[in-house]
Design a protein around this motif. Structure first.
Motif, PDB file in Angstrom:
ATOM      1  N   PRO A 165     -50.205 -28.848   7.202  1.00  0.00           N
ATOM      2  CA  PRO A 165     -51.693 -28.268   7.434  1.00  0.00           C
ATOM      3  C   PRO A 165     -52.378 -28.847   8.345  1.00  0.00           C
ATOM      4  N   LEU A 166     -52.154 -30.191   8.722  1.00  0.00           N
ATOM      5  CA  LEU A 166     -53.160 -30.830   9.827  1.00  0.00           C
ATOM      6  C   LEU A 166     -52.687 -30.593  11.217  1.00  0.00           C
ATOM      7  N   LEU A 167     -51.357 -30.024  11.355  1.00  0.00           N
ATOM      8  CA  LEU A 167     -50.815 -29.546  12.790  1.00  0.00           C
ATOM      9  C   LEU A 167     -50.821 -28.243  12.787  1.00  0.00           C
ATOM     10  N   ALA A 168     -50.888 -27.482  11.756  1.00  0.00           N
ATOM     11  CA  ALA A 168     -50.761 -25.981  12.025  1.00  0.00           C
ATOM     12  C   ALA A 168     -51.761 -25.528  13.083  1.00  0.00           C
ATOM     13  N   PHE A 169     -53.047 -25.765  13.098  1.00  0.00           N
ATOM     14  CA  PHE A 169     -54.028 -25.489  13.712  1.00  0.00           C
ATOM     15  C   PHE A 169     -53.771 -25.823  15.166  1.00  0.00           C
ATOM     16  N   LEU A 170     -53.360 -26.779  15.375  1.00  0.00           N
ATOM     17  CA  LEU A 170     -53.031 -27.105  16.666  1.00  0.00           C
ATOM     18  C   LEU A 170     -51.880 -26.450  17.446  1.00  0.00           C
ATOM     19  N   ILE A 171     -50.719 -26.261  16.624  1.00  0.00           N
ATOM     20  CA  ILE A 171     -49.591 -25.520  16.920  1.00  0.00           C
ATOM     21  C   ILE A 171     -50.024 -24.020  17.215  1.00  0.00           C
ATOM     22  N   ARG A 172     -50.815 -23.354  16.397  1.00  0.00           N
ATOM     23  CA  ARG A 172     -51.230 -22.104  16.658  1.00  0.00           C
ATOM     24  C   ARG A 172     -52.106 -22.005  17.843  1.00  0.00           C
ATOM     25  N   LYS A 173     -53.059 -22.992  18.044  1.00  0.00           N
ATOM     26  CA  LYS A 173     -54.030 -22.985  19.199  1.00  0.00           C
ATOM     27  C   LYS A 173     -53.335 -22.959  20.363  1.00  0.00           C
ATOM     28  N   HIS A 174     -52.384 -23.708  20.798  1.00  0.00           N
ATOM     29  CA  HIS A 174     -51.656 -23.807  21.954  1.00  0.00           C
ATOM     30  C   HIS A 174     -50.605 -22.848  21.986  1.00  0.00           C
ATOM     31  N   GLY A 175     -50.031 -21.990  21.037  1.00  0.00           N
ATOM     32  CA  GLY A 175     -49.108 -21.290  21.173  1.00  0.00           C
ATOM     33  C   GLY A 175     -47.664 -21.927  21.313  1.00  0.00           C
ATOM     34  N   TRP A 176     -47.491 -23.136  20.374  1.00  0.00           N
ATOM     35  CA  TRP A 176     -46.364 -23.735  20.136  1.00  0.00           C
ATOM     36  C   TRP A 176     -45.567 -23.231  18.925  1.00  0.00           C
ATOM     37  N   LEU A 177     -45.544 -21.922  18.729  1.00  0.00           N
ATOM     38  CA  LEU A 177     -44.805 -21.263  17.555  1.00  0.00           C
ATOM     39  C   LEU A 177     -43.596 -21.150  17.549  1.00  0.00           C
ATOM     40  N   ALA A 178     -42.746 -21.252  18.638  1.00  0.00           N
ATOM     41  CA  ALA A 178     -41.239 -21.480  18.543  1.00  0.00           C
ATOM     42  C   ALA A 178     -40.728 -22.473  18.016  1.00  0.00           C
ATOM     43  N   PRO A 179     -39.841 -22.615  17.092  1.00  0.00           N
ATOM     44  CA  PRO A 179     -39.226 -23.730  16.498  1.00  0.00           C
ATOM     45  C   PRO A 179     -39.338 -25.128  17.410  1.00  0.00           C
ATOM     46  N   CYS A 180     -38.455 -25.038  18.526  1.00  0.00           N
ATOM     47  CA  CYS A 180     -38.253 -26.092  19.312  1.00  0.00           C
ATOM     48  C   CYS A 180     -39.669 -26.558  19.943  1.00  0.00           C
ATOM     49  N   ASP A 181     -40.470 -25.697  20.044  1.00  0.00           N
ATOM     50  CA  ASP A 181     -42.040 -26.352  20.543  1.00  0.00           C
ATOM     51  C   ASP A 181     -42.859 -26.927  19.485  1.00  0.00           C
ATOM     52  N   ALA A 182     -42.873 -26.310  18.414  1.00  0.00           N
ATOM     53  CA  ALA A 182     -43.350 -27.071  17.194  1.00  0.00           C
ATOM     54  C   ALA A 182     -42.780 -28.380  16.783  1.00  0.00           C
ATOM     55  N   GLU A 183     -41.583 -28.153  16.964  1.00  0.00           N
ATOM     56  CA  GLU A 183     -40.844 -29.440  16.651  1.00  0.00           C
ATOM     57  C   GLU A 183     -41.044 -30.747  17.611  1.00  0.00           C
ATOM     58  N   ALA A 184     -41.071 -30.377  18.965  1.00  0.00           N
ATOM     59  CA  ALA A 184     -41.336 -31.261  19.937  1.00  0.00           C
ATOM     60  C   ALA A 184     -42.653 -31.790  19.651  1.00  0.00           C
ATOM     61  N   PHE A 185     -43.759 -31.158  19.490  1.00  0.00           N
ATOM     62  CA  PHE A 185     -45.051 -31.531  19.114  1.00  0.00           C
ATOM     63  C   PHE A 185     -45.190 -32.386  18.019  1.00  0.00           C
ATOM     64  N   SER A 186     -44.679 -32.001  16.912  1.00  0.00           N
ATOM     65  CA  SER A 186     -44.834 -32.922  15.463  1.00  0.00           C
ATOM     66  C   SER A 186     -43.990 -34.041  15.584  1.00  0.00           C
ATOM     67  N   SER A 187     -42.883 -34.334  16.514  1.00  0.00           N
ATOM     68  CA  SER A 187     -42.105 -35.217  16.509  1.00  0.00           C
ATOM     69  C   SER A 187     -43.006 -36.440  17.067  1.00  0.00           C
ATOM     70  N   TRP A 188     -43.993 -36.026  17.957  1.00  0.00           N
ATOM     71  CA  TRP A 188     -44.772 -37.314  18.478  1.00  0.00           C
ATOM     72  C   TRP A 188     -46.155 -37.550  17.716  1.00  0.00           C
TER      73      TRP A 188
END
Length: 170
Positions: A58-81
């Motif tokens: 829930p804490l990251l979902a807003f940023l993932i949606r806002k920036h369009g990082w919805l593809a699993p590889c993009d979301a995983e790249a973001f959350s991993s750091w």
């Protein structure tokens, strides 16, 4: 179940807590247990994608949606750091420096410098060592003390960023 995703609170309601989840009369959990034949062999497997729940916290979902990082590889790249950085900043740097780096006077400069860590003044990739990070922090407040392990973890995190992750950080 007329639900695609439910929170733990929804699953355990009404008035449920994990401590008394066995007694779940009238809750969604009771319906799930009944339909899934908990305690019986239903002859099929329920596959829960734990990566989905870890990535879309829930804490990251807003940023993932806002920036369009919805593809699993993009979301995983973001959350991993982003997840480790949040932990290191909150439980490491901020917890140790409430009176120095995270005092009301210094906090804006501290946050600004943390955001700038992966980049040089010219905008090129930077690879700061733990000593360089401490030096940067001491320019903000000369008496700050941050554990060497925390500084080393931040350095390792920043130095390991991919080009995609640096773009996300920016």
């Amino acid at each position: 179940f007329d639900h695609s995703v439910v929170t733990l609170d929804q699953l355990l309601s009404p008035g449920m807590s994990p401590a008394n989840a066995v007694d779940c009369k009238g809750s969604l959990l009771e319906e799930v247990k009944s339909r899934l034949h908990v305690g019986e062999d239903p002859g099929w497997i329920l596959d829960i994608d734990l990566d989905y729940f870890a990535t879309y916290s829930p804490l990251l979902a807003f940023l993932i949606r806002k920036h369009g990082w919805l593809a699993p590889c993009d979301a995983e790249a973001f959350s991993s750091w982003a997840v480790p950085l949040g932990r290191l900043c909150c439980r490491g740097v901020e917890a140790e420096t409430r009176e120095t780096l995270f005092s009301p006077k210094c906090q804006p400069a501290t946050v600004r410098e943390i955001v700038r860590l992966p980049f040089t003044q010219e905008g090129h990739p930077a690879y700061p060592s733990a000593e360089m990070i401490l030096s940067t922090f001491r320019e903000i407040h000369p008496h700050c003390e941050v554990a060497g392990e925390v500084l080393a973890e931040i350095s390792d995190l920043v130095c390991a960023l991919t080009a995609q992750q640096r773009a996300q950080w920016a």
